[in-house]
Design a protein around this motif. Structure first.
Motif, PDB file in Angstrom:
ATOM      1  N   LYS A  40       0.834  -1.194   0.000  1.00  0.00           N
ATOM      2  CA  LYS A  40       0.000   0.000   0.000  1.00  0.00           C
ATOM      3  C   LYS A  40       0.873   1.251   0.000  1.00  0.00           C
ATOM      4  CE  LYS A  40      -3.864   0.344   2.207  1.00  0.00           C
ATOM      5  NZ  LYS A  40      -4.955   0.364   3.200  1.00  0.00           N
ATOM      6  N   ASN A  94      -4.202   6.520  10.484  1.00  0.00           N
ATOM      7  CA  ASN A  94      -5.138   7.574  10.078  1.00  0.00           C
ATOM      8  C   ASN A  94      -5.022   7.926   8.598  1.00  0.00           C
ATOM      9  OD1 ASN A  94      -6.508   8.759  12.700  1.00  0.00           O
ATOM     10  ND2 ASN A  94      -4.390   8.264  13.238  1.00  0.00           N
ATOM     11  N   ALA A  95      -4.374   7.051   7.838  1.00  0.00           N
ATOM     12  CA  ALA A  95      -4.202   7.306   6.397  1.00  0.00           C
ATOM     13  C   ALA A  95      -4.588   6.083   5.575  1.00  0.00           C
ATOM     14  CB  ALA A  95      -2.756   7.698   6.106  1.00  0.00           C
ATOM     15  N   GLY A  96      -5.617   5.373   6.030  1.00  0.00           N
ATOM     16  CA  GLY A  96      -6.169   4.306   5.208  1.00  0.00           C
ATOM     17  C   GLY A  96      -5.768   2.901   5.596  1.00  0.00           C
ATOM     18  N   THR A 129      -5.890  -0.206   8.102  1.00  0.00           N
ATOM     19  CA  THR A 129      -6.705  -0.686   9.211  1.00  0.00           C
ATOM     20  C   THR A 129      -5.796  -1.194  10.330  1.00  0.00           C
ATOM     21  OG1 THR A 129      -6.817  -2.976   8.421  1.00  0.00           O
ATOM     22  CG2 THR A 129      -8.470  -1.418   7.571  1.00  0.00           C
TER      23      THR A 129
END
Length: 481
Positions: free
Chosen positions: A29, A447-449, A451
């Protein structure tokens, strides 16, 4: 070339590019992480601005060396001030001075911050002067609270004033270091609210906030409260003002409350949490906490105010060890407080160390059982480091304590065994995940995608790489089964 009074340089202790490469090696990611703003720069810059001292700043010496060169080539600074708060050895300080000298051999270099102040305190007069010469700076601030002292130094350099009139410094004159007798720091935290608008151009999503200084406890393994004096706190209104500034600027998403003991006293803590809720701040936040003092009302307020996680300094899962450490904690209160955090789905990281005087394989097993019992989301375990400045050194004869730092022994354990256990336990403990990733980057990813499950998977893969060559001793494995 423009003339300015001071260039402030922060040292973060982080390696952003290395951390990115480590994470990308186990995750596909895209990453969007940054170094947090340096809190020392914020305090120093705010004070200089109040004194009408012109300044620029570098947030991270490690990551911003091109910017450093550019600023020094386009400006003439009377002084460069380096904060050492996150330095871990003299070489990193020395390297910063060397690089600055290569750009401008004549600029006055000032060294301050917790690291250098603590080192000065540990050395005698001759050792200090040897150290200063080795580092190569011009002025050293001998204070754990050096903001006002830095202001006095810069004003003296501007006016041609006498450095000998400034308390708590060592300064070089004609190749010799001089000093005035150190005086105790009279630090009033309420005089040091940060003006975040001064740093708006460099603020990012992750910002540290300090609401207190020092610590109200005196653990036998820690020197912090001895060095930093009485525990002092900002008024809630002052904390509210700083957060309102950050909300108005509009860049910050994550707050790291850096207080060593954020939730003590509890009445102030609950008042602060209600303030966060009342303002409807949308920040997510994390902090250290002493969970033995938490009650359901506090944890409910934590969740409502945006708390994502807490770091819990358990240190040990054995009550006798906690007593020797002077932790002022009971195991049953740890368990109760931690269960409340899990009830409200607040992520927990338990912090432990192995080898304090009195430690045995049996007490370490109690710590492993404690972790397996409460099952924190993460834990971090390391060998004890013997600092002769800590209170336990006063009981050296009682525990037959010898050595220092990473090489020590006492009558029930030595550093070799503690190091061995700390390396092997992450391959034995299966109920929780050893924390590997740097905290600041972890919460940015959360806090940026990413989990929570994805981050745990990343942490576990990083641990596989880190511990792949560790072979668990069969006797240790069988003992901890």
């Amino acid at each position: 070339m423009k003339n300015l009074d001071c260039l402030l340089i922060g040292y973060t202790g982080n390696n952003l590019e290395l951390e990115k490469s480590r994470i990308l090696a186990v995750s596909q990611k895209p990453l969007n992480i940054e170094n947090p703003f340096n809190l020392a720069i914020a305090y120093l810059g705010t004070l200089l601005d109040k004194l009408n001292i012109s300044f620029q700043y570098i947030v991270s010496f490690e990551d911003d060396q091109k910017e450093l060169i550019k600023k020094m080539q386009s400006h003439k600074f009377k002084a460069i001030a380096i904060s050492t708060t996150f330095c871990i050895n003299i070489d990193c300080v020395r390297n910063m001075v060397k690089i600055i000298r290569n750009i401008d051999s004549n600029v006055k270099i000032i060294i301050g911050g917790y690291f250098i102040a603590a080192r000065i305190k540990q050395l005698d007069e001759l050792e200090r002067k040897i150290l200063f010469k080795k580092i190569g700076a011009d002025i050293y601030i001998n204070s754990f609270y050096g903001e006002s002292t830095l202001g006095e130094i810069i004003l003296a350099l501007k006016s041609g004033g006498d450095l000998n009139k400034i308390d708590n410094i060592y300064y070089k004159d004609k190749n010799k270091y001089h000093t005035k007798e150190a005086i105790s720091d009279e630090y009033n935290i309420k005089n040091y609210n940060i003006n975040w608008s001064l740093f708006e151009d460099k603020l990012g999503t992750y910002v540290p906030i300090r609401t207190s200084v020092s610590c109200p406890f005196s653990c036998n393994f820690c020197i912090y409260s001895q060095n930093t004096g009485k525990h002092r706190q900002l008024d809630i209104l002052q904390v509210e003002d700083e957060l309102k500034q950050l909300k108005r600027i509009g860049k910050t998403k994550i707050i790291n409350f850096t207080d060593s003991t954020f939730n003590v006293p509890m009445n102030r803590y609950k008042e602060l949490l209600r303030m966060l809720i009342r303002n409807k701040f949308e920040f997510k936040w994390h902090s250290f906490a002493r969970c033995q003092y938490l009650d359901e009302e506090a944890v409910s307020l934590m969740k409502e105010s945006g708390c994502q996680a807490v770091h819990l300094g358990f240190e040990s899962g054995n009550q006798e060890m906690l007593n020797v450490m002077n932790k002022s904690a009971k195991i049953q209160d740890y368990i109760r407080g931690h269960s409340l955090l899990k009830k409200y789905n607040i992520m927990t990281t338990g912090l432990f160390f192995i080898g304090f005087p009195g430690e045995t394989l049996s007490t370490v097993k109690d710590t492993v059982n404690f972790i397996n019992n409460i099952r924190p989301d993460y834990y971090f375990i390391q060998p004890w480091i013997y600092d002769h400045s800590t209170s336990i050194a006063n009981q050296a004869e009682k525990y037959e304590l010898k050595g220092s730092m990473y090489n020590w022994s006492h009558k029930t354990m030595n550093s070799e065994l503690a190091i061995k256990l700390a390396a092997q336990l992450p391959k034995i403990i299966k109920s929780s995940t050893m924390r590997n990733m740097d905290t600041t980057y972890f919460y940015q990813l959360l806090n940026a995608g990413f989990t929570a499950n994805e981050l745990k998977e990343i942490e576990e893969k990083l641990n596989e790489i880190k511990y792949k060559d560790i072979i668990v001793d069969e006797d240790i494995l069988n003992y901890f089964k």
